[in-house]
Structure formats: structure tokens, C-alpha cells
Enzyme design. Structure first.
Site, PDB file in Angstrom:
ATOM      1  N   GLN A  73       0.822  -1.207   0.000  1.00 42.66           N
ATOM      2  CA  GLN A  73       0.000   0.000   0.000  1.00 42.66           C
ATOM      3  C   GLN A  73       0.860   1.263   0.000  1.00 42.66           C
ATOM      4  O   GLN A  73       0.333   2.360  -0.066  1.00 42.66           O
ATOM      5  CB  GLN A  73      -0.919   0.013   1.235  1.00 42.66           C
ATOM      6  CG  GLN A  73      -1.925  -1.130   1.256  1.00 42.66           C
ATOM      7  CD  GLN A  73      -2.782  -1.182   2.498  1.00 42.66           C
ATOM      8  OE1 GLN A  73      -3.095  -2.268   2.959  1.00 42.66           O
ATOM      9  NE2 GLN A  73      -3.193  -0.047   3.052  1.00 42.66           N
ATOM     10  N   ARG A 106      -8.631  -1.541   8.405  1.00 43.73           N
ATOM     11  CA  ARG A 106      -9.572  -0.416   8.288  1.00 43.73           C
ATOM     12  C   ARG A 106      -9.750   0.326   9.602  1.00 43.73           C
ATOM     13  O   ARG A 106     -10.823   0.349  10.192  1.00 43.73           O
ATOM     14  CB  ARG A 106     -10.914  -0.939   7.797  1.00 43.73           C
ATOM     15  CG  ARG A 106     -11.185  -0.439   6.381  1.00 43.73           C
ATOM     16  CD  ARG A 106     -12.419  -0.951   5.810  1.00 43.73           C
ATOM     17  NE  ARG A 106     -12.840  -0.093   4.707  1.00 43.73           N
ATOM     18  CZ  ARG A 106     -13.866  -0.375   3.932  1.00 43.73           C
ATOM     19  NH1 ARG A 106     -14.570  -1.469   4.135  1.00 43.73           N
ATOM     20  NH2 ARG A 106     -14.200   0.416   2.968  1.00 43.73           N
ATOM     21  N   CYS A 107      -8.663   0.910  10.036  1.00 42.72           N
ATOM     22  CA  CYS A 107      -8.612   1.335  11.413  1.00 42.72           C
ATOM     23  C   CYS A 107      -7.963   2.680  11.627  1.00 42.72           C
ATOM     24  O   CYS A 107      -8.196   3.299  12.648  1.00 42.72           O
ATOM     25  CB  CYS A 107      -7.765   0.339  12.158  1.00 42.72           C
ATOM     26  SG  CYS A 107      -6.196   0.195  11.333  1.00 42.72           S
ATOM     27  N   GLU A 141     -12.645   4.428   6.085  1.00 44.15           N
ATOM     28  CA  GLU A 141     -12.733   3.521   7.231  1.00 44.15           C
ATOM     29  C   GLU A 141     -13.904   3.807   8.161  1.00 44.15           C
ATOM     30  O   GLU A 141     -14.140   3.054   9.106  1.00 44.15           O
ATOM     31  CB  GLU A 141     -11.430   3.602   8.047  1.00 44.15           C
ATOM     32  CG  GLU A 141     -10.232   3.147   7.265  1.00 44.15           C
ATOM     33  CD  GLU A 141      -8.971   3.846   7.733  1.00 44.15           C
ATOM     34  OE1 GLU A 141      -8.031   3.154   8.110  1.00 44.15           O
ATOM     35  OE2 GLU A 141      -8.944   5.084   7.715  1.00 44.15           O
TER      36      GLU A 141
END
Ligand code: MCN
Ligand code: CUN
Length: 796
Positions: A223, A370-371, A740
Site C-alpha cells: 500500500q 480499516r482502522c 474507514e
């Protein structure tokens, strides 16, 4: 007279443009890491430890070498001789690349084989004989700090216990005073279970070192390609311009593809040694048991309350399980990510957080899935504590939130832990949600249902979360400041190429970035090609995580477009033979203020940049922009779930889910809705079914999709989406992150709903996941059900 362009028609801001990348994805024409085949490519397989904690007495690789087609076998000892057995992590710790002294979690990398094909490599791994001497395993933070606990990190000179950090933030004295003055103190203990991002595509890399040119090219599921290039340059001491990291199409990331994994490092080393391309593709179990997990954290929360509903203070004590190596990717200033973003939407005079991290015999990780740097846990703890407090005071949960929300005219607002929020309409957001779900009606239905012995519940979760690190003043990874970039090249025909330092993993950047260019320049979105992920061509960027792309790279796209427009204006003045001061802009066109019919399109300006520029002007129409945002963006949301719990079985069904999100100006409403629905699906998964746990020996339960559950369309409830729009005051197009939000705020809505249905039982908490047997236990035995679900030992 020329007409201004219709922004929606050219695919600008607010257009629900179909995702251009889907054209290749749904035709099977994507280019994922496993699609890439290079001439002469070899295959790497990893031997993983079956034990969670054991000393390695010896490793015998002779039988593996005997298998025809084996090209190289690597062990920790061989890595150590090159000083590569350990690598630095993104949190200033070290992580074993291949184990030398001990294995410290089940699934840890022990050896690897490079062979002509992946099957030979796998067979050869099985021919390696490792003599392990088992040690007691530690599988929880509580065990990690217990008297006489074995020392996991005996490789580290100054490490005498299993504590990674002990960190505190907030106002301790002020908080103590608030508690002394409280009418009621509400307490809650919670666990957020270990879970895994589990993208459909596992991790992998293909390293290709060319001795003749000295160039190292690595295709990698990452990423953040530029951070990887920097890390390789610094750790392997290779010249940075000779390293090219290419992150091709990614089959999802969800945070799993931020860390640096041993497999990447070994494929690079193997390619350098063998001078052949070396491919490593992880299998599903390898991905689930060894790569960056998420959560696994305990909370002791306390709230000081006044009888009338005002929150006076909050105390939080968290205990995080980091596994065997502290390898979080997070801003170096904050030891537990942004856990202290909790309670940002509430006006709370004093708060204090202490956070401890421990080593255990589990895979490393902590801040993926997703935090946004532990914001998910922060908001879950916050909203569970808020519901418990409202219950303790006997105040309606919606009303309790309203009493404590930061008001619309109270911005900028300093949060209890020191962030500065800049805008919000939390009350309105809640009202839209309550209206949509039919709150008062539902409360009546609930009472009626109760008389029939049916259990209905409603759960609310409201929050604002910080998205988009940085600003560079406060946010860095390994000292590299967090900002981002974009580069725009307008060709002479008015078509354009845009590159950014972000990296899409499925979020749709190829679609949305072009929309920002369309908005700023009037070049139709379909005329703009977007490229990301190749460090040889993309400008430097910190990558995509923490929903930072729109807040940072997206802002850079707007800024570079404006630079290009400024030059186009000069070209327009030249073409129209007037002074620049007499030029006006409307979407896609410059015109003479006093004669609006006289104008030139942006495309005509582009042609002039290559064919008819004024004397002394540099030819071409391109530029770049680096953007360092003044603040994080603060999207907010209200999620409401209604459920019915079956008292006979503990099974709960979702009746309705309403989501109200404010991410400022929406670039592409359809993509935003997709992000929210995906996030709510994950929220539902975590609250209802998803967890990874360990038995007493450290065996991982959750290493395959029979144990680790991903909800399909069949299990997932429907979602009703609404919006509030508060433009971000400092973002060039008023946008905030969204990637997110629903995963962050969603889980508490589901859990709060089930706990609301169980209110009369006296149980205050069931820890996630709310499996039917846990709900049934709380219902029938009328007590809390806490901690990670125990491993069943039905067989023995
Ligand atoms: N968007 C928009 N308008 C806004 C905000 C965002 O149209 N006001 C669009 C963006 O342009 C982008 C998408 O929504 O196309 C998400 O934008 P953003 O919130 O900026 O998030 P990022 O692009 O930085 O994505 C990261 C975020 C994270 S951290 C995780 S984890 C996650 C998530 O995105 N992983 C995902 N969503 C995912 N979605 C998919 N399909 N796959 C993943 O791996
Ligand atoms: Cu923390 S998961 Mo996303 O920030 O890549």
C-alpha cells in the site's frame, strides 16, 4: 455564446461516475502480482513454525537440497551471516526475517526454498528437519506480565520483561478531580478481539535483480511503495535510484499490505544471490497466521458523570497484545496509534489514558484492518462506554449523546486528549439517523414486543474520527514526514496523465482523481488517465492507509490542477490578446471579462502550450504539487442498528441499519456509498462472527475460512444510507476521508443494539463477536460474557 460545461456530465465533483478500473477487473484483465510472469522466474516457499514458542536446536536442510529443481535454501543462520536475520520494524523494534535462536509465534518464518516451480519448493520445505525445544507460550497480555512469565524477546539486550511500552496521555490531575466531583461513576471492561484484514488477494512479491544494470525491480503487494523503496535503500544499503518498487493491481489491502513482511525481504535477497527473478506468493493460511493482524486489546473504562447527564471526565486503561514483534505502522509520536482520538465528538473537560503494550507468542501486528491507527478500537470503546453510562444514569441514549456533543458553533474544538477538530454537525447527524430509523416508533414497538416475550434492541454509535495523516508537524513514519503529492501532465490535445504518491487497493482512485481534475480544469474525467504505484514514475508519497488519500493526495491533485490552470490562464491571455487581469474562468474555459463570447477552452490552451506560447514562456503544460495538510480531516457519522434477539437460542437478526455519514464534499457519491457499505459489512462481521483466537499452546484458531468467517451477501443485512455535508474547512475541495468510517463506527451500533435488547437481564457487556452461544449465556445466566471466545476442546 459558449456554454459553461455541465460538471456532472464531464464527470466532475459529485458525479457518480462508474469506476474506470472495473472495466479491466470484471473482465479478468487486472494485473495482480500472481499474474506477472518474468523470464527465468523461480519460486519461493516458506517453512513456518508449527510451535508458538520454542528454541531451535538445529535445522537440517540437506534433504531439501537433494530434491532436483531446488536452487537455494535459506535459513536464519545464513541470513545472520549477511546481517539480515533481523530487520527493523516501522515502530523502532526488530523482527526476525528467518528465526535463528527461537521461534516466537506459530507460523513464524523458519526457512525458505527457492526452486524451479512452487511445488518443488513446497516439497523441499517439507524435507527440512527442524529440532525444536518447546517453551511455554504466552497468549494474552495478562499472561505476559504475570509473575514468572518466560521472556519472549530475550534477543533484545535491554528487554527484561514482556512490556513493549507503557504510555500515557491526557490530564491526570484534572481527571482525578472530575471523578472526585462525580455523582455517578460508570465502569466497563471490554475486549476487542484479534481480527484480520484478510484481503482476497494474499501478499506476495517478485524480486528481479539485474546484475548487469545493478537495478533491483520488485513487484510487491504494498500500500506504500515509496516507503518500501526507502526502507530497502536504507536497510540493504542499495542506491535508491537503483530500486524500483511496483505495486500492481491489488486485490484489496485493508491495512494488510502496509507492513514489511519477511517474505518480501527473502525474495529480494534470493534474487540478488541467484540473479534470477524470484516470486513469492503467500497461501491463505500463511496470510492469516503470520501477517499483520488487528485489534487484540483490552479496555478498563470509567466515566465520571453528573446526574443531569453531563460527562465530567473519562479514564481509559488499555492493554494491547502486539504479538512477538512490535511492527505497527503508525506515527512514531504515538505509541498506541490514535487511541486517544476517543471522545473527540463529545465535550469532556478532562480525560486520561494509560496504554500498555505487551509481547506475546502471536503474530505481530496491531494497527491494520480499516482502522486508521487504532481509531477503530477508540470509537468502539467510546460508544460502548457512552451506552453504559446512559443506562447507568437512566437517560435515553440519544438524549445522553445530545447533552454531551460538541456544538456546531464550538469549533475549533480541543478534544479531551488534545486534537483540534475544526467542524461538525453532530446533533444534526444524529437527528437524521433517528428520523430515518423511526426512533420513537421503535421504542414503542420494543415495549410492545417485550410484553409478548420478544427481545428488540436499538444501538446507536456516533463518532468523529481523525483521517488523513499528516500534517507533517505531528505525523511521521520512521522520521519520514507525512505529506503527499501529485503530478499532472496535460498533453497538447488536452488529454492528461495524472500520477500521485498514493496507491489504490480497490478504493477507485483511477476514477475519483480524474474527477478532481475535471472539477478544477474542465477536462472531462474520461480524458484523464490516473497512474499510481510505480516508484520510477509516481511522485514520492507515503501511500494509502488511514484514509489519507483524499485528505492528502486528493488535495495535491486539486493543487496541481490549479497550478496548471494558472499557466493556462497566461496562455489564454496570449491567445485572446488581452491582459491576464481581464481573463475570467468558468469550467473548462477562459473568456474576456468585457466580452464573454470571446474565449478559449482549456484544450485550446493546451495546444498553445506546445505550438503557440508567448515569447519567453517555457513550453508544455504540466506541474507537480506536494501537499502538507494543516490538520487531519474529521469526518463524522451516526450508525444505528435495530435487532431482534431470539431468547430461545441467542441468535440475533438485524432488522434495520441506518448510516448517516459526513465526509464533506463527496467526489463520487457512488464510490463513497460503496466504501460505507463495505465498512458496515466488516463492522457486522466483527460484531457477529469474526475473530482469531489461540489455545493455551499458542495454536492459532482462525487460520482458514472455515474458522475465520467472512460474511457473504447472504449473511449481510441491508443498509440504508443518508448524508450530512459539512465541507472540510482546510481541504481545497472540502473533502474528508471516508474509507474507514463505517468499520470504525459500525461495530458499536450492532453490539449496543444487542445489549439494549438484553438490558433487563442485567448483563452489561458481551465481548465481540456476539456469537449466539455467548448471547444465550448472557441471557440465561444474566451476567457479562468477557474476553476472547475460548477455544473449544471437544476432541480431548
Ligand atoms: N471519496 C470521495 N469523496 C470523499 C472521500 C472519499 O469520493 N469525500 C472516494 C475517494 O476518492 C476514494 C475512496 O472514496 O476513491 C476512498 O477514499 P479515502 O477515504 O481517501 O480513503 P483511501 O483512498 O485513502 O483508502 C484507504 C482506506 C483504508 S485505510 C482501508 S484500510 C480500506 C479502505 O480505504 N481498504 C480498502 N477501503 C477499501 N476499499 C477497498 N475496495 N479495498 C480496500 O483494500
Ligand atoms: Cu489501519 S488499515 Mo487502512 O489504514 O490501510
Amino acid at each position: 455564446m459558449a456554454q459553461a460545461l455541465d460538471e456532472i456530465k464531464i464527470g466532475g465533483l459529485g458525479a457518480s461516475r462508474r469506476r474506470v478500473e472495473d472495466n479491466r477487473f470484471i473482465r479478468g484483465k487486472g494485473n495482480y502480482i500472481d499474474d506477472i510472469v518474468l523470464p527465468g522466474m523461480l519460486h519461493m516457499e516458506i517453512l513456518r513454525s508449527p510451535l508458538a514458542h520454542a528454541r531451535i536446536n538445529s535445522i537440517d536442510i540437506s534433504k531439501a537440497w537433494d530434491i532436483p529443481g531446488v536452487r537455494l535454501v535459506l535459513t536464519g543462520e545464513m541470513m545472520a551471516s549477511r546481517n539480515l536475520a533481523w530487520m527493523p520494524t516501522l515502530s523502532y523494534d526488530t523482527q526476525a526475517v528467518l528465526a535463528t535462536d527461537k521461534v516466537r509465534f506459530q507460523g513464524q518464518e523458519v526457512a525458505c526454498v527457492i526452486a524451479d516451480d512452487p511445488y518443488i519448493a513446497k516439497d523441499a520445505c517439507e524435507a527440512i528437519v527442524v529440532d525444536y525445544e518447546p517453551l511455554p507460550a504466552i497468549v494474552s497480555p495478562q499472561q505476559a506480565v504475570a509473575e514468572g512469565a518466560p521472556l519472549i524477546r530475550d534477543d533484545k539486550e535491554n528487554q527484561h520483561d514482556n512490556v513493549v511500552y507503557d504510555w500515557e496521555v491526557g490530564d491526570k490531575e484534572g481527571t482525578d478531580r472530575a471523578f472526585a466531583a462525580a455523582d455517578v461513576i460508570s465502569e466497563l471492561e471490554l475486549h476487542y478481539p484479534r481480527s484480520h484484514p484478510s484481503p482476497l488477494e494474499c501478499c506476495g512479491s517478485i524480486a528481479d535483480f539485474n546484475r548487469a544494470t545493478s537495478k533491483l525491480t520488485v513487484y510487491m503487494t504494498t500500500q506504500a511503495p515509496h516507503i518500501i523503496r526507502a526502507a530497502v535503500a536504507l536497510v540493504a544499503e542499495l542506491p535508491e535510484q537503483m530500486i524500483r518498487i511496483i505495486s500492481p493491481d491489488l486485490g484489496g489491502g485493508f491495512g494488510n499490505k502496509v507492513p514489511v513482511y519477511p517474505g518480501y525481504v527473502m525474495s529480494i535477497l534470493a534474487s540478488i544471490l541467484l540473479e534470477r527473478p524470484v516470486k513469492w506468493i503467500e497461501d491463505r493460511t500463511g496470510n492469516l497466521i503470520s501477517t499483520g493482524f488487528a485489534r487484540d486489546i483490552y479496555l478498563r473504562g470509567e466515566m465520571a458523570l453528573r446526574q443531569d447527564g453531563k460527562i465530567l471526565g473519562v479514564r481509559m486503561r488499555t492493554d494491547a497484545d502486539h504479538g512477538a514483534f512490535f511492527s505497527d505502522a503508525q506515527p512514531s509520536k504515538f505509541k498506541i496509534g490514535l487511541m486517544h482520538s476517543a471522545f473527540s465528538c463529545y465535550d469532556i473537560p478532562a480525560a486520561h489514558l494509560t496504554a500498555r503494550g505487551t509481547y506475546t507468542n502471536k503474530a505481530p501486528g496491531g494497527v491494520a484492518y480499516r482502522c486508521s491507527f487504532r481509531v477503530t478500537e477508540a470509537m468502539f470503546f467510546q460508544e460502548r462506554m457512552v451506552q453504559a453510562a446512559a443506562d447507568d444514569l437512566g437517560i435515553d441514549q440519544a438524549e445522553f449523546r445530545r447533552i454531551n456533543f460538541v456544538r456546531d458553533d464550538d469549533f475549533p474544538h480541543r478534544t479531551p486528549f488534545g486534537f483540534l477538530t475544526d467542524s461538525g454537525q453532530y446533533g444534526k447527524c444524529l437527528d437524521v439517523g433517528l428520523e430515518a430509523v423511526g426512533y420513537q416508533d421503535f421504542l414503542r414497538q420494543k415495549e410492545e414486543a417485550k410484553r409478548e416475550g420478544r427481545l428488540l434492541g436499538i444501538g446507536i454509535s456516533t463518532m468523529t474520527e481523525p483521517l488523513g495523516a499528516g500534517n507533517s508537524r505531528e505525523y511521521d513514519i520512521l522520521g519520514i514526514k507525512m505529506f503527499d503529492s501529485a503530478e499532472l501532465r496535460v498533453h497538447m490535445t488536452g488529454k492528461a496523465l495524472l500520477r500521485t504518491g498514493a496507491k489504490t487497493q480497490g478504493q477507485g482512485h483511477e476514477t475519483t482523481w480524474a474527477q478532481i481534475v475535471a472539477h478544477e480544469l474542465g477536462i472531462p474525467a474520461e480524458d484523464v488517465t490516473v497512474e499510481e504505484g510505480d516508484t520510477d514514475t509516481a511522485p514520492f508519497g507515503m501511500g494509502t492507509y488511514a484514509s489519507r488519500s483524499t485528505p492528502v493526495a486528493g488535495a495535491a491533485v486539486a493543487m496541481v490542477s490549479r497550478k496548471v490552470r494558472a499557466k493556462a490562464r497566461k496562455l489564454a491571455a496570449h491567445l485572446l490578446e488581452v491582459s491576464e487581469d481581464d481573463i475570467e474562468w468558468e469550467l473548462g474555459r477562459f473568456y474576456v471579462r468585457s466580452a464573454p463570447d470571446r474565449g478559449v477552452t482549456i484544450q485550446e490552451c493546451a495546444m498553445a502550450a506546445y505550438s503557440n506560447m508567448p515569447d519567453g514562456m517555457e513550453p508544455g503544460l504540466e506541474n507537480n504539487a506536494y501537499y502538507d495538510p494543516p490538520n487531519l480531516t474529521w469526518p463524522f457519522a451516526c450508525y444505528i442498528a435495530t435487532v431482534e434477539v431470539d431468547p430461545e437460542t441467542g441468535v440475533w437478526d438485524v432488522l434495520n441499519v441506518v448510516a448517516v455519514d459526513d465526509c464533506g464534499v463527496r467526489i463520487n457519491p457512488m464510490i463513497v456509498e460503496g466504501q460505507i457499505m463495505g465498512g458496515l459489512t466488516e463492522a457486522y462481521a466483527m460484531s457477529s462472527m469474526q475473530f482469531i483466537t489461540f489455545d493455551a499452546d499458542g495454536n492459532c484458531v482462525g487460520s482458514n475460512y472455515m474458522d475465520y468467517l467472512l460474511p457473504t451477501a447472504w449473511e449481510t443485512p441491508g443498509f440504508e444510507l443518508h448524508e450530512v455535508v459539512t465541507p472540510c474547512p482546510h481541504h481545497p475541495i472540502g473533502a474528508k476521508g471516508i474509507g474507514e468510517c463505517a468499520t470504525v463506527g459500525g461495530p458499536a451500533a450492532f453490539v449496543n443494539a444487542v445489549m439494549d435488547a438484553l438490558r433487563d437481564t442485567g448483563a452489561r457487556n458481551i465481548d465481540m463477536p456476539l456469537l449466539p452461544d455467548r448471547v444465550y449465556e448472557a441471557l440465561t445466566e444474566r451476567h457479562d460474557v468477557s474476553g476472547a471466545p475460548p477455544v473449544r476442546s471437544d476432541d480431548g
